[in-house]
Scaffold this motif. Structure first.
Motif, mmCIF file in Angstrom:
data_model
loop_
_atom_site.group_PDB
_atom_site.id
_atom_site.type_symbol
_atom_site.label_atom_id
_atom_site.label_comp_id
_atom_site.label_asym_id
_atom_site.label_seq_id
_atom_site.Cartn_x
_atom_site.Cartn_y
_atom_site.Cartn_z
ATOM 1 N N CYS A 156 2.631 -0.869 8.491
ATOM 2 C CA CYS A 156 2.489 -2.138 7.771
ATOM 3 C C CYS A 156 2.207 -1.902 6.289
ATOM 4 O O CYS A 156 2.689 -2.652 5.432
ATOM 5 C CB CYS A 156 1.369 -2.969 8.393
ATOM 6 S SG CYS A 156 1.760 -3.608 10.028
ATOM 7 N N TYR A 160 4.476 -3.178 3.207
ATOM 8 C CA TYR A 160 3.920 -3.891 2.058
ATOM 9 C C TYR A 160 4.374 -3.232 0.749
ATOM 10 O O TYR A 160 4.760 -3.915 -0.213
ATOM 11 C CB TYR A 160 2.398 -3.908 2.142
ATOM 12 C CG TYR A 160 1.719 -4.548 0.961
ATOM 13 C CD1 TYR A 160 1.618 -5.937 0.863
ATOM 14 C CD2 TYR A 160 1.192 -3.775 -0.073
ATOM 15 C CE1 TYR A 160 1.012 -6.534 -0.232
ATOM 16 C CE2 TYR A 160 0.586 -4.363 -1.160
ATOM 17 C CZ TYR A 160 0.490 -5.744 -1.238
ATOM 18 O OH TYR A 160 -0.109 -6.316 -2.331
ATOM 19 N N PRO A 165 6.572 -7.185 3.661
ATOM 20 C CA PRO A 165 5.367 -7.143 4.491
ATOM 21 C C PRO A 165 5.594 -7.653 5.907
ATOM 22 O O PRO A 165 6.369 -8.588 6.127
ATOM 23 C CB PRO A 165 4.384 -8.041 3.727
ATOM 24 C CG PRO A 165 5.245 -8.919 2.890
ATOM 25 C CD PRO A 165 6.443 -8.107 2.518
ATOM 26 N N THR A 167 4.480 -9.745 8.993
ATOM 27 C CA THR A 167 3.725 -11.000 9.027
ATOM 28 C C THR A 167 3.389 -11.473 10.435
ATOM 29 O O THR A 167 2.834 -12.567 10.594
ATOM 30 C CB THR A 167 4.510 -12.119 8.328
ATOM 31 O OG1 THR A 167 5.717 -12.371 9.077
ATOM 32 C CG2 THR A 167 4.857 -11.732 6.899
#
Length: 232
Positions: A156, A160, A165, A167
């Motif tokens: 993750c 990012y 990113p 979600t």
């Protein structure tokens, strides 16, 4: 927070016909909640009830349940739940609420269920303190959320950094990690009665899960799913 509410209204409206009550977290509550100790002649809160299926399920477990406040941040989710399930002869009270700033009095609920909710608010520590505040002494809180203190969390971070990113498919996620969860629970005043994690995610081409049901004790901090029974 207004924009966030609108985003969640749109998100719930897309899934109005879906209502899963057999996810890992729902099965955890089903297995561990006690009709005698947690439900009979008691007031319940499900915070983050979504489109209402699990609150409706809980409301039908015992005729002696006083009430269940089924609450969600999204007004659309609450309206969908009302239209689908009604109020089970007045037992279900549907209400829009923010878990970080609940409108209930101190020590109001005998039992609280919070499944996959605190990872979707800006301040999970405040949310846990609020759940402590509205729970009666001796009452139990069933709390679940993801844990990003693992390989999946590193993935993750990578997502990012490249501007894509992860979600969870929802409007907002704050990526909680297990050490912080333990810290927030301790600072709130809640006592851990039971806790475990499951689903170690390995960074393979398809993110593969090991230890689906429960992580070995020495790897407890790294499971992607966390499950807590907490007592005030």
């Amino acid at each position: 927070m207004k924009d966030s509410n609108e985003n969640y209204d749109k998100w719930h409206s897309k899934y109005a016909l879906e209502d899963d009550t057999s996810s890992d977290w729902h099965l955890f509550v089903k297995k561990n909640i006690s009709i005698d100790k947690d439900m009979d002649n008691r007031k319940l809160l499900e915070i983050g009830c979504g489109r209402g299926g699990f609150s409706n399920y809980l409301s039908m477990l015992t005729l002696s349940l006083k009430s269940i406040h089924a609450c969600d941040f999204s007004n659309s989710a609450i309206e969908i739940a009302k239209s689908k399930f009604g109020d089970n002869d007045g037992k279900i009270i549907w209400k829009q609420e923010d878990v970080q700033k609940l409108t209930f009095d101190d020590n109001y609920f005998d039992t609280i269920v919070s499944c996959e909710t605190i990872e979707h608010v800006p301040n999970p520590d405040i949310a846990i303190k609020e759940l402590f505040r509205v729970l009666k002494p001796g009452g139990r809180l069933f709390l679940t959320c993801p844990n990003y203190f693992n390989f999946f969390g590193l993935w993750c971070v990578y997502r990012y950094l490249i501007g894509k990113p992860y979600t969870e498919g929802q409007p907002y996620v704050n990526y909680p990690i297990y050490p912080l969860l333990l810290k927030w629970i301790d600072k709130s005043g809640l006592t851990i009665e039971q806790s475990y994690t499951s689903r170690l995610v390995l960074p393979l081409r398809a993110h593969y899960h090991f230890y689906v049901k429960k992580m070995p004790g020495f790897m407890k901090w790294f499971g992607f799913r966390t499950f807590f029974i907490l007592r005030k």
